[in-house]
Design an enzyme around this catalytic site. Sequence first.
Site, PDB file in Angstrom:
ATOM      1  N   ARG A  54       5.403  25.685   5.342  1.00 27.42           N
ATOM      2  CA  ARG A  54       5.213  26.995   5.990  1.00 27.42           C
ATOM      3  C   ARG A  54       6.529  27.712   6.275  1.00 27.42           C
ATOM      4  NH1 ARG A  54      -0.141  27.594   8.675  1.00 27.42           N
ATOM      5  NH2 ARG A  54       0.795  29.488   9.467  1.00 27.42           N
ATOM      6  N   LYS A 152      -3.027   8.598   3.383  1.00 29.14           N
ATOM      7  CA  LYS A 152      -3.941   8.129   4.412  1.00 29.14           C
ATOM      8  C   LYS A 152      -3.680   8.896   5.701  1.00 29.14           C
ATOM      9  CE  LYS A 152      -3.088   4.219   7.143  1.00 29.14           C
ATOM     10  NZ  LYS A 152      -2.021   4.227   8.106  1.00 29.14           N
ATOM     11  N   HIS A 182       0.204   2.511   0.901  1.00 28.12           N
ATOM     12  CA  HIS A 182       1.563   2.233   0.427  1.00 28.12           C
ATOM     13  C   HIS A 182       1.823   0.731   0.274  1.00 28.12           C
ATOM     14  CE1 HIS A 182       2.652   1.763   4.716  1.00 28.12           C
ATOM     15  NE2 HIS A 182       3.700   1.099   4.298  1.00 28.12           N
ATOM     16  N   ASP A 239      -5.619   1.914  11.870  1.00 25.72           N
ATOM     17  CA  ASP A 239      -4.296   2.241  11.339  1.00 25.72           C
ATOM     18  C   ASP A 239      -3.813   1.189  10.344  1.00 25.72           C
ATOM     19  OD1 ASP A 239      -1.896   3.883  11.355  1.00 25.72           O
ATOM     20  OD2 ASP A 239      -0.911   2.270  12.460  1.00 25.72           O
ATOM     21  N   HIS A 244      -4.282  -1.538   5.010  1.00 26.78           N
ATOM     22  CA  HIS A 244      -3.278  -2.467   4.480  1.00 26.78           C
ATOM     23  C   HIS A 244      -3.759  -3.924   4.490  1.00 26.78           C
ATOM     24  CE1 HIS A 244      -1.014   1.107   4.773  1.00 26.78           C
ATOM     25  NE2 HIS A 244      -0.592   0.975   6.011  1.00 26.78           N
TER      26      HIS A 244
END
Length: 496
Positions: A54, A152, A182, A239, A244
């Site tokens: 932006r 994510k 990742h 999370d 993961h």
Amino acid sequence: MMPTVNPNSSEHSQSLVLFGALGDLSLRKLLPALFQLDKANLLTDDTRILGLARKPYSDTEFTQAVAQTLSKFVAHDELDSATKQRFLQRLNYLQLDMKAPQAYEDLKLKLADWGSHITYYLATPPSIFGDICSNLNATGLNDPTSRIVLEKPIGHDLASSQVINDTVGSFFTEEQIYRIDHYLGKETVQNLLALRFANPIFADLWSHDHISYVEITVAEEVGIEGRWGYFDHAGQMRDMVQNHLLQLLCLVAMEPPSRLDADSIRNEKVRVLKALQPMHPNTINQYLVRGQYGDGHYQNQTAPGYLNEPDANTTSQTETYMALRADIANWRWAGTPFYLRTGKRMRSKATEIIIHFRPSRHFIFASDQESLAQNKLVIRLQPYEGIALQTLTKEQGIDKGMRLRRDPLNLDFAQTQGHIRIPDAYERLLLEALKGDQSLFVRRDEVEAAWQWCDQIRATWQQSASPLHTYPAGTQGPHAAYDMINAFGHHWYEHC
Ligand code: BG6
């Protein structure tokens, strides 16, 4: 418009449009990773990178911001000026209101001579994935060769992930969508496939017949790092576990894929996720421990507890630590539990998978040593990437009789592979996305199966009012996690 051409071909230029180019992820991870790819000569000569955000930056201001970020996040001795100059010349910038359809006309002009096979990387909050996809599509910027990379979190539960997947999926086909986890880009995670499927000695031992239990630990030293608001809505289950840890579990537990291509691997991972047992309200507290860090220490200094972090809501019941037993109901794993544990503000950073093999059926050495007699395979994902097989040997010395000792057969990748630099996960993921290989990206059905399992567990712990245990920052997590695993006759391998 639904493309029919397979976009996954590497015979083309590899240009990237980065939405959210001035955000933390882009500056800290993605742009340094692209620099490293350039340094390793893995970008094509004509690769161009367009940053979108932006801020009303010019190309020059953006280039300066990237030069600064490289000085900060690329090691000094890796930042050679020739590559830096070449890399900075690849950059362009466009100020863009990502939600405004008409703004995409400017983007179209900017990309007019870029040709096909453009990768759009959305390093933005998922709440605007839909707007971006719809605007790209409406402006004719989604051709059959375009790819879209999603960061994510893909939702915060099954229902919200379905909304995101439906929205993105109404503009891009599954073959065009690259969902990031990742962990799948980490070098040693990749090595799991080599370890399991290139070494016949392990292949034959890899089941409940020989493996007593599996442990996956992802201990983090860091705390919430200024993300309290985001994290408090997520918690460690959403999370870390949903993505993961479950991806690691899948790679350990999946059946050998018939080939090494994206769908063969992903089909096997989905089967594992679908075989995960739900938890029962009456027993959940024997299978799961939630914790939250209290005041303690971090790097030899006092560290505030979760509720005393900046911006904290002091009544939060969000977990910063999870330990749980997962059971996979299939022929290979029935009777072999997988213990997962992960926490923030732990004593040290360690990501490890430990395969605990069953003891011998008949023990002929001194009976007080019987508890030693188990082989363990320790797969260290970070730091100190390597693999160690704990074996038993005889203590050296004429006076030692047949006393046993436990020694590792140790593969330290830094030593065996000559201290070569271990690439950051994002380097590999960006490269694979640019080349059009989806193997290291998460398919829709994987994300959704993982949410389904996590949602069931979260609902059950809410219904059963699972306690939230406190652990001091800088420690190994709550005692209850030890009690939980010990009650099954098993033990955490202590490193963290
Ligand atoms: C992210 C989580 O996905 O992974 C973070 O959102 C976590 O909370 C991070 O700290 C851990 O990644 P790594 O690569 O440092 O183990």
